[in-house]
Design a protein around this motif. Sequence first.
Motif, PDB file in Angstrom:
ATOM      1  N   HIS A 147       0.834  -1.209   0.000  1.00 42.02           N
ATOM      2  CA  HIS A 147       0.000   0.000   0.000  1.00 42.02           C
ATOM      3  C   HIS A 147       0.865   1.253   0.000  1.00 42.02           C
ATOM      4  O   HIS A 147       0.641   2.180  -0.800  1.00 42.02           O
ATOM      5  CB  HIS A 147      -0.930  -0.008   1.220  1.00 42.02           C
ATOM      6  N   PHE A 148       1.870   1.284   0.864  1.00 41.14           N
ATOM      7  CA  PHE A 148       2.704   2.481   0.957  1.00 41.14           C
ATOM      8  C   PHE A 148       3.685   2.602  -0.200  1.00 41.14           C
ATOM      9  O   PHE A 148       4.067   3.714  -0.579  1.00 41.14           O
ATOM     10  CB  PHE A 148       3.446   2.500   2.301  1.00 41.14           C
ATOM     11  N   VAL A 149       4.101   1.468  -0.775  1.00 39.57           N
ATOM     12  CA  VAL A 149       4.943   1.535  -1.973  1.00 39.57           C
ATOM     13  C   VAL A 149       4.181   2.221  -3.107  1.00 39.57           C
ATOM     14  O   VAL A 149       4.727   3.071  -3.825  1.00 39.57           O
ATOM     15  CB  VAL A 149       5.406   0.124  -2.398  1.00 39.57           C
ATOM     16  N   GLU A 150       2.914   1.864  -3.281  1.00 44.93           N
ATOM     17  CA  GLU A 150       2.099   2.485  -4.332  1.00 44.93           C
ATOM     18  C   GLU A 150       1.780   3.943  -3.999  1.00 44.93           C
ATOM     19  O   GLU A 150       1.653   4.770  -4.906  1.00 44.93           O
ATOM     20  CB  GLU A 150       0.800   1.699  -4.508  1.00 44.93           C
ATOM     21  N   LEU A 151       1.689   4.254  -2.694  1.00 39.58           N
ATOM     22  CA  LEU A 151       1.297   5.601  -2.278  1.00 39.58           C
ATOM     23  C   LEU A 151       2.459   6.580  -2.314  1.00 39.58           C
ATOM     24  O   LEU A 151       2.341   7.697  -2.855  1.00 39.58           O
ATOM     25  CB  LEU A 151       0.693   5.545  -0.869  1.00 39.58           C
ATOM     26  N   VAL A 152       3.621   6.172  -1.759  1.00 37.57           N
ATOM     27  CA  VAL A 152       4.738   7.118  -1.620  1.00 37.57           C
ATOM     28  C   VAL A 152       6.050   6.609  -2.210  1.00 37.57           C
ATOM     29  O   VAL A 152       7.041   7.335  -2.233  1.00 37.57           O
ATOM     30  CB  VAL A 152       4.958   7.490  -0.127  1.00 37.57           C
ATOM     31  N   GLY A 153       6.106   5.343  -2.636  1.00 39.00           N
ATOM     32  CA  GLY A 153       7.349   4.802  -3.188  1.00 39.00           C
ATOM     33  C   GLY A 153       8.064   3.911  -2.189  1.00 39.00           C
ATOM     34  O   GLY A 153       7.856   4.008  -0.978  1.00 39.00           O
ATOM     35  N   TRP A 154       8.943   3.030  -2.709  1.00 39.98           N
ATOM     36  CA  TRP A 154       9.578   2.041  -1.837  1.00 39.98           C
ATOM     37  C   TRP A 154      10.606   2.674  -0.894  1.00 39.98           C
ATOM     38  O   TRP A 154      10.782   2.202   0.236  1.00 39.98           O
ATOM     39  CB  TRP A 154      10.208   0.919  -2.659  1.00 39.98           C
ATOM     40  N   ARG A 155      11.272   3.733  -1.312  1.00 40.33           N
ATOM     41  CA  ARG A 155      12.284   4.346  -0.445  1.00 40.33           C
ATOM     42  C   ARG A 155      11.640   4.979   0.801  1.00 40.33           C
ATOM     43  O   ARG A 155      12.101   4.787   1.927  1.00 40.33           O
ATOM     44  CB  ARG A 155      13.082   5.388  -1.216  1.00 40.33           C
ATOM     45  N   GLN A 156      10.597   5.748   0.592  1.00 41.46           N
ATOM     46  CA  GLN A 156       9.901   6.369   1.728  1.00 41.46           C
ATOM     47  C   GLN A 156       9.275   5.305   2.629  1.00 41.46           C
ATOM     48  O   GLN A 156       9.226   5.466   3.859  1.00 41.46           O
ATOM     49  CB  GLN A 156       8.829   7.335   1.219  1.00 41.46           C
ATOM     50  N   THR A 157       8.805   4.208   2.018  1.00 39.39           N
ATOM     51  CA  THR A 157       8.233   3.118   2.806  1.00 39.39           C
ATOM     52  C   THR A 157       9.287   2.493   3.707  1.00 39.39           C
ATOM     53  O   THR A 157       9.039   2.235   4.892  1.00 39.39           O
ATOM     54  CB  THR A 157       7.639   2.045   1.876  1.00 39.39           C
ATOM     55  N   TYR A 158      10.479   2.244   3.172  1.00 41.42           N
ATOM     56  CA  TYR A 158      11.568   1.682   3.970  1.00 41.42           C
ATOM     57  C   TYR A 158      11.976   2.638   5.088  1.00 41.42           C
ATOM     58  O   TYR A 158      12.298   2.208   6.210  1.00 41.42           O
ATOM     59  CB  TYR A 158      12.766   1.373   3.069  1.00 41.42           C
ATOM     60  N   PHE A 159      11.994   3.924   4.803  1.00 42.75           N
ATOM     61  CA  PHE A 159      12.352   4.905   5.827  1.00 42.75           C
ATOM     62  C   PHE A 159      11.341   4.861   6.980  1.00 42.75           C
ATOM     63  O   PHE A 159      11.718   4.854   8.163  1.00 42.75           O
ATOM     64  CB  PHE A 159      12.393   6.304   5.215  1.00 42.75           C
ATOM     65  N   GLY A 160      10.052   4.806   6.649  1.00 37.14           N
ATOM     66  CA  GLY A 160       9.024   4.704   7.685  1.00 37.14           C
ATOM     67  C   GLY A 160       9.119   3.408   8.465  1.00 37.14           C
ATOM     68  O   GLY A 160       8.925   3.392   9.689  1.00 37.14           O
ATOM     69  N   LEU A 161       9.439   2.300   7.790  1.00 30.86           N
ATOM     70  CA  LEU A 161       9.621   1.017   8.469  1.00 30.86           C
ATOM     71  C   LEU A 161      10.753   1.097   9.484  1.00 30.86           C
ATOM     72  O   LEU A 161      10.649   0.547  10.590  1.00 30.86           O
ATOM     73  CB  LEU A 161       9.926  -0.079   7.445  1.00 30.86           C
ATOM     74  N   GLY A 162      11.836   1.764   9.095  1.00 28.15           N
ATOM     75  CA  GLY A 162      12.973   1.876  10.006  1.00 28.15           C
ATOM     76  C   GLY A 162      12.607   2.571  11.297  1.00 28.15           C
ATOM     77  O   GLY A 162      12.974   2.118  12.391  1.00 28.15           O
ATOM     78  N   ILE A 163      11.874   3.668  11.184  1.00 25.81           N
ATOM     79  CA  ILE A 163      11.489   4.413  12.390  1.00 25.81           C
ATOM     80  C   ILE A 163      10.511   3.602  13.239  1.00 25.81           C
ATOM     81  O   ILE A 163      10.692   3.440  14.453  1.00 25.81           O
ATOM     82  CB  ILE A 163      10.876   5.767  11.988  1.00 25.81           C
ATOM     83  N   PHE A 164       9.474   3.059  12.595  1.00 24.34           N
ATOM     84  CA  PHE A 164       8.451   2.339  13.355  1.00 24.34           C
ATOM     85  C   PHE A 164       9.006   1.080  14.009  1.00 24.34           C
ATOM     86  O   PHE A 164       8.819   0.851  15.210  1.00 24.34           O
ATOM     87  CB  PHE A 164       7.276   1.980  12.432  1.00 24.34           C
ATOM     88  N   CYS A 165       9.660   0.221  13.214  1.00 23.39           N
ATOM     89  CA  CYS A 165      10.128  -1.064  13.742  1.00 23.39           C
ATOM     90  C   CYS A 165      11.223  -0.868  14.781  1.00 23.39           C
ATOM     91  O   CYS A 165      11.245  -1.561  15.801  1.00 23.39           O
ATOM     92  CB  CYS A 165      10.633  -1.951  12.606  1.00 23.39           C
ATOM     93  N   GLY A 166      12.143   0.069  14.550  1.00 25.59           N
ATOM     94  CA  GLY A 166      13.217   0.294  15.511  1.00 25.59           C
ATOM     95  C   GLY A 166      12.694   0.739  16.866  1.00 25.59           C
ATOM     96  O   GLY A 166      13.064   0.185  17.910  1.00 25.59           O
ATOM     97  N   LEU A 167      11.791   1.720  16.872  1.00 26.98           N
ATOM     98  CA  LEU A 167      11.270   2.245  18.140  1.00 26.98           C
ATOM     99  C   LEU A 167      10.351   1.240  18.837  1.00 26.98           C
ATOM    100  O   LEU A 167      10.430   1.048  20.055  1.00 26.98           O
ATOM    101  CB  LEU A 167      10.524   3.557  17.890  1.00 26.98           C
ATOM    102  N   THR A 168       9.472   0.592  18.088  1.00 21.42           N
ATOM    103  CA  THR A 168       8.507  -0.333  18.682  1.00 21.42           C
ATOM    104  C   THR A 168       9.190  -1.574  19.246  1.00 21.42           C
ATOM    105  O   THR A 168       8.883  -2.017  20.365  1.00 21.42           O
ATOM    106  CB  THR A 168       7.459  -0.759  17.643  1.00 21.42           C
ATOM    107  N   MET A 169      10.127  -2.142  18.496  1.00 17.67           N
ATOM    108  CA  MET A 169      10.824  -3.336  18.959  1.00 17.67           C
ATOM    109  C   MET A 169      11.667  -3.034  20.191  1.00 17.67           C
ATOM    110  O   MET A 169      11.742  -3.846  21.131  1.00 17.67           O
ATOM    111  CB  MET A 169      11.687  -3.884  17.828  1.00 17.67           C
ATOM    112  N   ALA A 170      12.287  -1.849  20.229  1.00 17.27           N
ATOM    113  CA  ALA A 170      13.085  -1.468  21.398  1.00 17.27           C
ATOM    114  C   ALA A 170      12.203  -1.304  22.630  1.00 17.27           C
ATOM    115  O   ALA A 170      12.563  -1.738  23.733  1.00 17.27           O
ATOM    116  CB  ALA A 170      13.845  -0.175  21.115  1.00 17.27           C
TER     117      ALA A 170
END
Length: 391
Positions: A139-162
């Motif tokens: 969904h986010f790849v189609e909405l904003v592109g794969w690079r922005q999607t990966y950037f958002g994943l980094g912030i969300f997964c890093g903070l939530t997992m910690a």
Amino acid sequence: MTIGSSGMYVVSVVLPAVQAEFGIARADASLPYTLLMIGFGIGGMFMGRLADRFGVMWPLLLGALCLGIGYVACALSGGIVAFTLAQAVLVGMFGSAAAFAPLVADTSLWFVKRRGIAVAVCASGNYLAGAVWPPIVQHFVELVGWRQTYFGLGIFCGLTMAALALLMRPRPPDVQPDAPASAPGAAAPDARPFGLSLGTAQGLLCISGVACCVAMAMPQVHIVAYCSDLGFGAARGAQMLSLMLACGIVSRLVSGFVCDRIGGLRTLLLGAALQCIALMLFLPFDGLVSLFVVSALFGLFQGGIVPSYAIIVREHFPPAEAGARVGTVLMCTLFGMALGGWMSGKVFDLTGSYHAAFVNGIAWNLVTLSIAAMLWWRTRQERPALRSLSS
């Protein structure tokens, strides 16, 4: 585990976009997944030892940091080499690896009476990641592109997992290990499992683990690209992958009960046979509805294969060596996933057809089926001999 295991599945979703942006062949676009799985296998051993020494919280914190940085590094990569290195080292070896072996091992130490189902529930988080993340990422790849999607994943997964890791600071209580009950079809552990030397038996299980997961990787890694090639679009492929892995959760849980009743070796034999049937069904059926049905069947059939190897080792090998031998076999299954992801892309590049890639997967699956059948036959031959010796 669901958050940490995201790295195993999102790379399959962005494969078509990464291939198009970097202008590379399908096999080269599959390399990030291949090296990620290799890093996952190697990193799992390192993270497991870290958890044994310091508790599960510290490897989880390290994994959260590396997973977050890894996703951001992928988003900023200027070519396939940088993207692949970030996936292999940061996302795989030091990121997602922290959320599998250490969590399974830690869970097993907190439970005694229902340890099997507890571990199965924990391990299912890995498949839950496959069910949850692909449609979100697509969904986010189609909405904003794969690079922005990966950037958002980094912030969300890093903070939530910690944040979740901080809740897991307590060490498990010291408990006396209970002897596992022997399931029907299981032999008593001994120095000659299946009537073979320890090294030979271990080697056969490792070959079987590689082969079954080469076959398993074909649909899991390439279903999104396959659907794109058929004209259904990447979004439909992501939905199929999500359905496949959601059914894998059910399969993984059910396999825990099945292993308790028929033993690990029979469970492996059953799972390999059913997985082979599911792979064959991909050949004649390439319609949208039929692919959804076959994807669901594939998930239901293959989810219990990998956990069955741990049960086989516990049933047939000396208990004192179970940890090291389970780790070795599971590492081989991850290498099989890595090899299968790349090999399927290479077969596609050489033939221009995913049908040839499915046939390749079926051939590898038959290797596992043959080894499992041979070991099962040897256990049946051993029992009359053991009964005559005891009498």
